[in-house]
Design a protein around this motif. Structure first.
Motif, PDB file in Angstrom:
ATOM      1  N   ARG A 119     -18.759  11.983  -4.869  1.00 45.98           N
ATOM      2  CA  ARG A 119     -18.081  10.855  -5.538  1.00 45.98           C
ATOM      3  C   ARG A 119     -19.128   9.806  -5.895  1.00 45.98           C
ATOM      4  O   ARG A 119     -19.846   9.304  -5.031  1.00 45.98           O
TER       5      ARG A 119
ATOM      6  N   GLY B 242      -4.151   8.623  -6.442  1.00 47.28           N
ATOM      7  CA  GLY B 242      -3.956   7.949  -5.174  1.00 47.28           C
ATOM      8  C   GLY B 242      -2.634   7.243  -5.096  1.00 47.28           C
ATOM      9  O   GLY B 242      -1.614   7.797  -4.648  1.00 47.28           O
ATOM     10  N   ARG B 243      -2.609   6.023  -5.597  1.00 48.61           N
ATOM     11  CA  ARG B 243      -1.436   5.172  -5.376  1.00 48.61           C
ATOM     12  C   ARG B 243      -0.164   5.711  -6.015  1.00 48.61           C
ATOM     13  O   ARG B 243       0.923   5.521  -5.479  1.00 48.61           O
TER      14      ARG B 243
ATOM     15  N   HIS C  61     -18.819   3.284  -4.370  1.00 51.61           N
ATOM     16  CA  HIS C  61     -18.193   2.073  -3.832  1.00 51.61           C
ATOM     17  C   HIS C  61     -19.103   1.200  -2.968  1.00 51.61           C
ATOM     18  O   HIS C  61     -18.618   0.445  -2.130  1.00 51.61           O
TER      19      HIS C  61
ATOM     20  N   THR D 179      -6.586  11.977  -3.958  1.00 52.82           N
ATOM     21  CA  THR D 179      -7.870  11.298  -3.804  1.00 52.82           C
ATOM     22  C   THR D 179      -8.019  10.812  -2.363  1.00 52.82           C
ATOM     23  O   THR D 179      -7.016  10.574  -1.679  1.00 52.82           O
ATOM     24  N   PRO D 180      -9.261  10.660  -1.852  1.00 50.68           N
ATOM     25  CA  PRO D 180      -9.397  10.148  -0.485  1.00 50.68           C
ATOM     26  C   PRO D 180      -8.823   8.745  -0.346  1.00 50.68           C
ATOM     27  O   PRO D 180      -9.093   7.873  -1.185  1.00 50.68           O
ATOM     28  N   MET D 181      -8.028   8.553   0.692  1.00 49.42           N
ATOM     29  CA  MET D 181      -7.438   7.227   0.935  1.00 49.42           C
ATOM     30  C   MET D 181      -7.464   6.896   2.428  1.00 49.42           C
ATOM     31  O   MET D 181      -6.698   7.477   3.219  1.00 49.42           O
ATOM     32  N   CYS D 182      -8.315   5.947   2.799  1.00 54.09           N
ATOM     33  CA  CYS D 182      -8.398   5.507   4.193  1.00 54.09           C
ATOM     34  C   CYS D 182      -7.029   5.006   4.651  1.00 54.09           C
ATOM     35  O   CYS D 182      -6.358   4.277   3.914  1.00 54.09           O
TER      36      CYS D 182
ATOM     37  N   ALA E  39     -12.425   8.788   3.599  1.00 56.86           N
ATOM     38  CA  ALA E  39     -13.805   8.526   4.010  1.00 56.86           C
ATOM     39  C   ALA E  39     -13.903   8.635   5.529  1.00 56.86           C
ATOM     40  O   ALA E  39     -13.206   7.913   6.259  1.00 56.86           O
TER      41      ALA E  39
ATOM     42  N   LEU F   9      -5.985   4.871 -11.769  1.00 56.50           N
ATOM     43  CA  LEU F   9      -4.750   4.560 -12.488  1.00 56.50           C
ATOM     44  C   LEU F   9      -4.303   5.699 -13.393  1.00 56.50           C
ATOM     45  O   LEU F   9      -3.997   5.484 -14.570  1.00 56.50           O
TER      46      LEU F   9
ATOM     47  N   GLN G 103     -14.034  13.783   2.881  1.00 58.86           N
ATOM     48  CA  GLN G 103     -15.076  12.927   2.318  1.00 58.86           C
ATOM     49  C   GLN G 103     -15.986  12.441   3.450  1.00 58.86           C
ATOM     50  O   GLN G 103     -15.550  11.703   4.332  1.00 58.86           O
TER      51      GLN G 103
ATOM     52  N   HIS H 209     -19.539  10.896  -0.007  1.00 55.90           N
ATOM     53  CA  HIS H 209     -19.142   9.587  -0.542  1.00 55.90           C
ATOM     54  C   HIS H 209     -20.403   8.880  -1.060  1.00 55.90           C
ATOM     55  O   HIS H 209     -21.153   8.271  -0.302  1.00 55.90           O
TER      56      HIS H 209
ATOM     57  N   VAL I 170     -10.461   9.824 -12.038  1.00 53.93           N
ATOM     58  CA  VAL I 170      -9.628   9.060 -11.104  1.00 53.93           C
ATOM     59  C   VAL I 170      -9.405   7.668 -11.690  1.00 53.93           C
ATOM     60  O   VAL I 170     -10.103   7.265 -12.614  1.00 53.93           O
TER      61      VAL I 170
HETATM   62  C1  LIG Z   1      -5.216   2.913   0.534  1.00 52.62           C
HETATM   63  C2  LIG Z   1      -6.453   3.338  -0.203  1.00 52.62           C
HETATM   64  C3  LIG Z   1      -7.531   3.852   0.497  1.00 52.62           C
HETATM   65  C4  LIG Z   1      -8.676   4.309  -0.181  1.00 52.62           C
HETATM   66  N1  LIG Z   1      -9.671   4.918   0.530  1.00 52.62           N
HETATM   67  C5  LIG Z   1     -10.693   5.512  -0.142  1.00 52.62           C
HETATM   68  C6  LIG Z   1     -11.613   6.340   0.545  1.00 52.62           C
HETATM   69  O1  LIG Z   1     -11.472   6.636   1.725  1.00 52.62           O
HETATM   70  N2  LIG Z   1     -12.631   6.851  -0.173  1.00 52.62           N
HETATM   71  C7  LIG Z   1     -12.773   6.621  -1.519  1.00 52.62           C
HETATM   72  O2  LIG Z   1     -13.732   7.115  -2.136  1.00 52.62           O
HETATM   73  N3  LIG Z   1     -11.880   5.869  -2.188  1.00 52.62           N
HETATM   74  C8  LIG Z   1     -10.840   5.342  -1.536  1.00 52.62           C
HETATM   75  N4  LIG Z   1      -9.879   4.662  -2.232  1.00 52.62           N
HETATM   76  C9  LIG Z   1      -9.942   4.658  -3.705  1.00 52.62           C
HETATM   77  C10 LIG Z   1      -9.113   5.832  -4.233  1.00 52.62           C
HETATM   78  O3  LIG Z   1      -9.659   7.090  -3.826  1.00 52.62           O
HETATM   79  C11 LIG Z   1      -9.035   5.827  -5.770  1.00 52.62           C
HETATM   80  O4  LIG Z   1     -10.322   5.987  -6.303  1.00 52.62           O
HETATM   81  C12 LIG Z   1      -8.410   4.536  -6.283  1.00 52.62           C
HETATM   82  O5  LIG Z   1      -7.288   4.160  -5.525  1.00 52.62           O
HETATM   83  C13 LIG Z   1      -8.023   4.675  -7.752  1.00 52.62           C
HETATM   84  O6  LIG Z   1      -7.072   5.704  -7.903  1.00 52.62           O
HETATM   85  P1  LIG Z   1      -5.473   5.381  -8.066  1.00 52.62           P
HETATM   86  O7  LIG Z   1      -5.357   4.373  -9.189  1.00 52.62           O
HETATM   87  O8  LIG Z   1      -4.879   6.731  -8.413  1.00 52.62           O
HETATM   88  O9  LIG Z   1      -4.987   4.844  -6.762  1.00 52.62           O
HETATM   89  C14 LIG Z   1      -8.751   4.189  -1.584  1.00 52.62           C
HETATM   90  C15 LIG Z   1      -7.680   3.632  -2.283  1.00 52.62           C
HETATM   91  C16 LIG Z   1      -6.525   3.235  -1.616  1.00 52.62           C
HETATM   92  C17 LIG Z   1      -5.375   2.685  -2.405  1.00 52.62           C
END
Ligand SMILES: Cc1cc2nc3c(=O)[nH]c(=O)nc-3n(C[C@H](O)[C@H](O)[C@H](O)COP(=O)(O)O)c2cc1C
Length: 377
Positions: A241, A337-338, A190, A31-34, A66, A315, A108, A187, A313
């Motif tokens: 998204r 993600g996490r 959120h 998943t996208p993660m900044c 993002a 958890l 994204q 995107h 997506v």
């Molecule tokens: C470090 C971090 C950065 C994130 N950055 C973005 C992002 O750039 N774009 C986005 O749509 N969601 C972002 N998220 C949300 C994740 O894409 C995801 O939807 C959310 O963490 C739930 O999934 P998980 O439980 O598998 O972590 C971010 C989450 C984390 C933890």
């Protein structure tokens, strides 16, 4: 939950999935993660190290964080950008990492709207106007309505601003193509700009770009999708998204999002990535206490109601859980993600746990060869 039905076949999580000309070799998508470490939007070595971890782990696809389509559309000063031609080279390095392992990668495309100009999370994620006023900028949004009373009031976008930003998404999409990305994600979640046009909580306009009519609030997201689709090759998939629900009184409902998804599909969007929340508070949190798989029912509902592929997506942390999402037809792809941050080897471990006939085969050959021959005695 664990599917061991036919041990000669890969479990559903490890079956391929194709959209347009792109094939994901399994359903697990990063998943996208900044990462909040960019410098004027430019990719750093950290981004390459971060993505290399996933590229070697047996995932089916990945989406880069993002990435601001304009400089002012970044959430923080540490966000990636795609607002300069000079950004293409750095992004291509990330693409090359995934392509070296035959993994499709998307990016994204984002505009932060009224959530722009924030301090990075490690420094509190407060308005930059409080944390570092000299470097803060004025955010723009559909309406001059602040995110919360702690946030500055954004500037209401003019018709010209709207046209400029829609075009910026299109130009960004072209740059993403030049960097070699296989697919794009808009995107639209959120509480960022695209989402804030769709939500009646943030969009209080009285012109054709807002207000109560759903049709008006869809206009900006659909405009972005159409502009992107117009500028990219027909074989390239576009994901969107969505925050499927705002989770607030008077906010976006599942019915609204299903209607949007149908229109997006007509504009050439191929898959809805189903997140939630963030319109007034923290991203992704439409619920007090998220539990494992808490958003999966939304992915299923959007898939059924709009007849469009979805990605679940939120958890998703365990092999049987991820496999069941695909096996039950809740979603087509599973974004993680996490759990992948904690356990990049999740795909290999999941393949073992689910009785994949050749779990090592999900890994790069140089690893698989030796792991197949490992003998614990
Ligand atoms: C470090 C971090 C950065 C994130 N950055 C973005 C992002 O750039 N774009 C986005 O749509 N969601 C972002 N998220 C949300 C994740 O894409 C995801 O939807 C959310 O963490 C739930 O999934 P998980 O439980 O598998 O972590 C971010 C989450 C984390 C933890």
């Amino acid at each position: 939950m664990t599917a061991l039905a036919d041990s000669s076949q890969p479990p559903p999580l490890f079956t391929a999935f194709s959209i347009r000309k792109v094939t994901f070799r399994n359903r697990i998508v990063v998943t996208p993660m900044c990462q909040y470490v960019a410098d004027d939007g430019h990719v750093q070595l950290w981004h390459c190290a971060h993505h290399s971890r996933f590229a070697l782990s047996g995932i089916g696809g990945a989406i880069v964080e993002a990435t601001g389509v304009t400089r002012d559309g970044r959430i923080t000063l540490g966000c990636l950008g795609i607002y300069l031609d000079e950004h293409v080279g750095g992004l291509k390095r990330i693409v090359d990492i995934y392509h070296s392992q035959g993994i499709p990668v998307g990016i994204q495309l984002s505009h932060a709207g009224r959530k722009a100009s924030a301090a990075v999370p490690l420094k509190g994620a407060a308005p930059l106007a409080d944390a570092d006023p000299d470097r803060a900028w004025t955010a723009m949004a559909p309406s001059a309505v602040a995110l919360t009373d702690r946030w500055p009031i954004p500037r209401e976008m003019t018709e010209h601003d709207i046209e400029t930003i829609i075009e910026a998404f299109g130009i960004a999409a072209e740059r993403a193509c030049r960097a070699g990305f296989d697919f794009l994600e808009i995107h639209g979640a959120h509480g960022y700009l695209v989402n804030s046009y769709f939500s009646p909580i943030a969009n209080r306009r009285s012109d054709s770009w807002g207000g109560a009519p759903l049709e008006n609030r869809m206009r900006f997201p659909l405009g972005v999708a159409a502009e992107i689709r117009r500028r990219i090759p027909a074989e390239m998939p576009v994901f969107y998204r969505a925050s499927v629900v705002d989770g607030l009184e008077g906010g976006v409902t599942i019915e609204d999002t299903a209607a949007l998804a149908r229109e997006l599909k007509a504009c050439g969007v191929d898959l809805i990535d189903c997140s939630s929340g963030g319109i007034t508070g923290p991203s992704g949190r439409a619920f007090e206490r998220p539990a494992p798989g808490y958003l999966v029912p939304y992915a299923r509902e959007v898939r059924e109601r709009a007849g469009v592929p979805t990605m679940a997506v939120g958890l998703i942390v365990e092999a049987g859980q991820a496999n069941a999402i695909v096996a039950n037809g809740d979603a087509d792809l599973v974004a993680m993600g996490r759990q992948l941050l904690a356990e990049p080897s999740f795909p290999y471990h999941a393949a073992q746990a689910l009785g994949h006939p050749k779990p090592e085969s999900v890994l790069p050959e140089s690893y698989a060869f030796f792991l197949e021959r490992r003998n614990f005695g």
